[in-house]
Design an enzyme around this catalytic site. Sequence first.
Site, PDB file in Angstrom:
ATOM      1  CE1 TYR A 147      -3.026  -3.009   0.176  1.00 19.56           C
ATOM      2  CE2 TYR A 147      -3.720  -2.345   2.355  1.00 19.56           C
ATOM      3  CZ  TYR A 147      -3.822  -3.189   1.279  1.00 19.56           C
ATOM      4  OH  TYR A 147      -4.733  -4.220   1.296  1.00 19.56           O
ATOM      5  CE  LYS A 196       1.422 -17.919  -1.766  1.00 18.30           C
ATOM      6  NZ  LYS A 196       0.579 -19.125  -1.556  1.00 18.30           N
ATOM      7  CG  ASP A 228      -1.928 -20.258   0.638  1.00 18.25           C
ATOM      8  OD1 ASP A 228      -1.127 -20.017   1.553  1.00 18.25           O
ATOM      9  OD2 ASP A 228      -1.622 -20.961  -0.341  1.00 18.25           O
ATOM     10  CG  ASP A 252      -6.872  -4.250   4.251  1.00 16.00           C
ATOM     11  OD1 ASP A 252      -7.833  -4.130   5.023  1.00 16.00           O
ATOM     12  OD2 ASP A 252      -6.798  -3.660   3.159  1.00 16.00           O
ATOM     13  CG  ASP A 256     -12.115  -6.264   6.887  1.00 15.50           C
ATOM     14  OD1 ASP A 256     -11.751  -5.694   7.935  1.00 15.50           O
ATOM     15  OD2 ASP A 256     -12.589  -5.641   5.914  1.00 15.50           O
TER      16      ASP A 256
END
Length: 361
Positions: A147, A196, A228, A252, A256
């Site tokens: 980001y 990852k 994942d 992020d 959620d």
Amino acid sequence: MAEYNIAVIPGDGIGPEIVAGARVVLDAVSRKYGHKFNYTELYMGGCAIDKFGVPLPDETVEVCKKSDAVLMGSIGGNTSTSPWYKLPPHLRPEAGLLGIRKALGLFANLRPCLLYPQLSGACPLKEEISAKGFDMLIMRELTGGLYFGERYTKEFDGVTTAVDTLSYNENEIRRIAIQAFEVAMKRRKKVSSVDKANVLDSSRLWRKIINEVAEDYPEVEVEHVLVDNAAMQLVRDPAQFDVMVTENMFGDILSDEASMITGSIGMLPSASLNESKLGLYEPSGGSAPDIAGKDIANPIATILSAAMLLRYSLDMKDEPDAIEAAVSKVLDLGYRTGDIMSDGMTKVGCKKMAELIAENI
Ligand code: NAD
């Protein structure tokens, strides 16, 4: 008597109501444990635009920097109808929030996700999973990664191509790793680091630094989980996690997902910390303009944020434990705000809910 300076940003919408609720509870804590909390109320967001023409007045930044901690409600209005959203982006309410995070150097975002057994009916997972309950905390890196990396869209050989850059340096990773292990020491002493590393270089560096920092915390159990797999494990068996630490974009998305499985936004606190003890504590939800001023908002997320403030910025233990126990007690007694209401329970407003929790401190 220990004295602490707490900057308070009520903000917009339900912000002033839920912050008032948290203050009622903090006042009960100060009476019981003999602390003195000095509050300074500050403007930020839409209310600051109306009064000063800017979403983040200098005074707000200055007072927050000098305080022991910042307690916030929420900022913003109805994004379709409020005149605040006709202003250029840097003058809109949300620019205040981004500005204060930057000014205070808040790089670690903490979101506890706790399923209260009393509210397990609101959890969308199968009953055999929700019945076990869960109590985890997601720590998300907030100021680096994809980001904040270089980005551009260009034509290469006549083909439009968009590029985003994911970069982390070892210092950025080390400081969030330290926070994760420090927080784990105050909880069940387990860190699950999500990356990852089978694909990304930034993840391989992430994993290396996590392992280095882990050596300083021999009491804490560490595991590495691929992102994942983490997304699957969150809905398969969330009870296995204590502190989950991860980079900005993974955090992020996973935070959620984790908040969704608790069932109610009105119950979820959050904290953002910098390298010193200073932190900004706020509910995970927004300013809920649809229910503002009606005394029906759920103040519990903000009350639990105040408990986090005592634990992480003021280094208290019994006091935040007492707040969390009081919340649980009031739920046991059957009191509910509208958002978590179910058959047979007693519906109360925002103010009453806060008073009930304060009475049970
Ligand atoms: P929201 O979280 O404000 O509301 C979503 C839904 O959840 C609404 O139906 C609302 O009534 C309900 N809700 C939220 N908090 C609640 C509570 N404590 N008790 C009961 N119900 C609650 O999200 P939104 O409607 O997308 O955003 C509204 C405004 O809030 C926007 O301006 C947005 O930018 C802002 N916002 C601010 C923050 C923040 O201050 N950190 C975070 C998210 C959104």
